[in-house]
Design a protein around this motif. Structure first.
Motif, mmCIF file in Angstrom:
data_model
loop_
_atom_site.group_PDB
_atom_site.id
_atom_site.type_symbol
_atom_site.label_atom_id
_atom_site.label_comp_id
_atom_site.label_asym_id
_atom_site.label_seq_id
_atom_site.Cartn_x
_atom_site.Cartn_y
_atom_site.Cartn_z
ATOM 1 N N LYS A 160 0.908 -1.285 -0.043
ATOM 2 C CA LYS A 160 -0.109 -0.198 -0.152
ATOM 3 C C LYS A 160 0.830 1.231 0.184
ATOM 4 N N ASN A 161 0.520 2.359 -0.882
ATOM 5 C CA ASN A 161 1.459 3.557 -0.941
ATOM 6 C C ASN A 161 0.490 4.660 -0.705
ATOM 7 N N LEU A 162 1.088 5.545 0.499
ATOM 8 C CA LEU A 162 0.360 6.679 0.676
ATOM 9 C C LEU A 162 1.157 7.881 0.545
ATOM 10 N N PHE A 163 0.764 9.190 -0.167
ATOM 11 C CA PHE A 163 1.306 10.092 -0.382
ATOM 12 C C PHE A 163 0.807 11.149 0.597
ATOM 13 N N MET A 164 1.837 11.572 1.206
ATOM 14 C CA MET A 164 1.391 12.345 2.515
ATOM 15 C C MET A 164 2.243 13.847 2.713
ATOM 16 N N CYS A 165 1.734 14.703 3.309
ATOM 17 C CA CYS A 165 2.559 15.942 3.621
ATOM 18 C C CYS A 165 2.190 16.238 5.161
ATOM 19 N N ASP A 166 3.212 17.085 5.472
ATOM 20 C CA ASP A 166 2.906 17.455 7.061
ATOM 21 C C ASP A 166 2.075 18.764 7.114
ATOM 22 N N ASP A 167 1.486 18.868 8.271
ATOM 23 C CA ASP A 167 0.474 20.363 8.155
ATOM 24 C C ASP A 167 0.623 21.485 7.510
ATOM 25 N N LYS A 168 2.149 21.825 7.284
ATOM 26 C CA LYS A 168 2.296 23.020 6.857
ATOM 27 C C LYS A 168 2.634 22.926 5.363
ATOM 28 N N LYS A 169 2.721 21.731 4.928
ATOM 29 C CA LYS A 169 2.933 21.269 3.352
ATOM 30 C C LYS A 169 4.377 21.758 3.101
ATOM 31 N N LYS A 170 5.307 21.615 4.031
ATOM 32 C CA LYS A 170 6.756 21.631 4.016
ATOM 33 C C LYS A 170 7.425 20.519 3.603
ATOM 34 N N VAL A 172 3.978 0.447 2.776
ATOM 35 C CA VAL A 172 3.715 -0.673 3.736
ATOM 36 C C VAL A 172 3.035 -1.915 3.385
ATOM 37 N N PRO A 173 3.087 -2.926 3.820
ATOM 38 C CA PRO A 173 2.508 -4.301 3.508
ATOM 39 C C PRO A 173 0.957 -3.758 3.085
ATOM 40 N N GLY A 174 0.486 -4.520 2.122
ATOM 41 C CA GLY A 174 -0.984 -4.086 1.842
ATOM 42 C C GLY A 174 -2.031 -4.201 2.889
ATOM 43 N N SER A 175 -1.673 -4.997 4.004
ATOM 44 C CA SER A 175 -2.739 -5.406 5.001
ATOM 45 C C SER A 175 -2.541 -4.400 6.006
ATOM 46 N N LYS A 176 -1.427 -3.708 6.071
ATOM 47 C CA LYS A 176 -0.954 -2.900 7.256
ATOM 48 C C LYS A 176 -2.008 -1.482 7.362
ATOM 49 N N THR A 177 -2.392 -1.109 8.388
ATOM 50 C CA THR A 177 -2.917 0.258 8.712
ATOM 51 C C THR A 177 -1.901 1.292 9.462
ATOM 52 N N VAL A 178 -2.009 2.322 8.776
ATOM 53 C CA VAL A 178 -0.900 3.442 9.188
ATOM 54 C C VAL A 178 -1.401 4.283 10.128
ATOM 55 N N ASN A 179 -0.930 4.314 11.379
ATOM 56 C CA ASN A 179 -1.334 5.285 12.531
ATOM 57 C C ASN A 179 -0.398 6.609 12.231
ATOM 58 N N LEU A 180 -0.964 7.548 11.717
ATOM 59 C CA LEU A 180 -0.417 9.021 11.237
ATOM 60 C C LEU A 180 0.296 9.481 12.539
ATOM 61 N N LYS A 181 -0.255 9.651 13.623
ATOM 62 C CA LYS A 181 0.214 10.132 14.733
ATOM 63 C C LYS A 181 1.459 9.333 15.237
ATOM 64 N N SER A 182 1.645 8.232 15.397
ATOM 65 C CA SER A 182 2.605 7.316 15.392
ATOM 66 C C SER A 182 3.873 7.467 14.319
ATOM 67 N N LEU A 183 3.380 7.633 13.137
ATOM 68 C CA LEU A 183 4.001 7.699 12.029
ATOM 69 C C LEU A 183 4.956 9.131 12.171
ATOM 70 N N SER A 184 4.286 10.227 12.517
ATOM 71 C CA SER A 184 4.936 11.462 12.428
ATOM 72 C C SER A 184 5.943 11.354 13.653
ATOM 73 N N GLU A 185 5.794 10.698 14.901
ATOM 74 C CA GLU A 185 6.662 10.753 15.678
ATOM 75 C C GLU A 185 7.807 9.899 15.492
ATOM 76 N N ARG A 186 7.994 8.770 14.622
ATOM 77 C CA ARG A 186 8.907 7.977 14.180
ATOM 78 C C ARG A 186 9.824 8.435 13.191
ATOM 79 N N ILE A 187 9.478 9.294 12.374
ATOM 80 C CA ILE A 187 10.077 9.552 11.473
ATOM 81 C C ILE A 187 11.331 10.754 11.318
ATOM 82 N N PRO A 188 11.052 11.895 12.200
ATOM 83 C CA PRO A 188 10.141 12.500 12.794
ATOM 84 C C PRO A 188 9.465 13.539 11.794
ATOM 85 N N SER A 189 8.217 13.956 12.093
ATOM 86 C CA SER A 189 7.718 15.024 11.154
ATOM 87 C C SER A 189 6.626 15.926 11.901
ATOM 88 N N ARG A 190 6.403 16.895 11.504
ATOM 89 C CA ARG A 190 5.017 17.584 11.950
ATOM 90 C C ARG A 190 3.865 16.492 11.731
#
Length: 162
Positions: free
Chosen positions: A45-55, A62-80
């Motif tokens: 599965k592919n998700l095209f994302m941006c931070d809240d400021k579009k910076k 991720v594997p096709g069956s995986k659900t992505v928790n956006l809050k957790s992801l933003s902390e792990r990569i890290p990002s806004r």
């Protein structure tokens, strides 16, 4: 701009081993799952994302069956705070449309400003992705895709999504 035909030529140039399956256009994992192609468990599965400021922009795979928790992801990569990017941004930065998103799309990212985030579980696996169009799926070694993206100059982050 790379399209399906030029992706196949690029993969052949690098002598990457892959299997390609042509099929009707699909826009979701669920639609793809309804098709009679093999190796469905390898499709990502592919998700095209941006931070809240579009910076900052991210292409998350991720594997096709995986659900992505956006809050957790933003902390792990890290990002806004993260959210799905607009279709307009997808067209401008990756020259792709909704339903066609693939990690190979960053090869169209001339500015090399889209960060690719891969789930660590994809390492040493074969993955199923679109070759720029949602009318086909190719199965290829994850490391070959990662090599192409890094050679292009886009940053790659390996992330533990658990």
């Amino acid at each position: 701009m790379l399209d399906k035909k030029s992706i196949y030529a690029l993969l052949d140039k690098y002598q990457f081993t892959y299997e390609a399956y042509e099929h009707p256009a699909v826009y979701t994992i669920e639609e793809l799952d309804a098709l009679t192609i093999p190796h469905k468990e390898q499709i990502v599965k592919n998700l095209f994302m941006c931070d809240d400021k579009k910076k900052s922009y991210y292409l998350v795979t991720v594997p096709g069956s995986k659900t992505v928790n956006l809050k957790s992801l933003s902390e792990r990569i890290p990002s806004r705070k993260l959210r799905l990017a607009s279709e307009q941004s997808l067209k401008e930065l990756l020259l792709q449309e909704r339903g066609h998103v693939t990690p190979l799309g960053v090869l169209n990212n001339a500015q090399r400003n889209v960060i690719v985030v891969f789930d660590k579980r994809l390492e040493n696996q074969r993955i199923g992705i679109h070759p720029m169009e949602n009318t086909a799926t190719i199965f290829i070694a994850f490391e070959d895709i990662k090599k192409l993206i890094q050679a292009h100059g886009n940053a790659v982050i390996m992330c533990d999504f658990d």
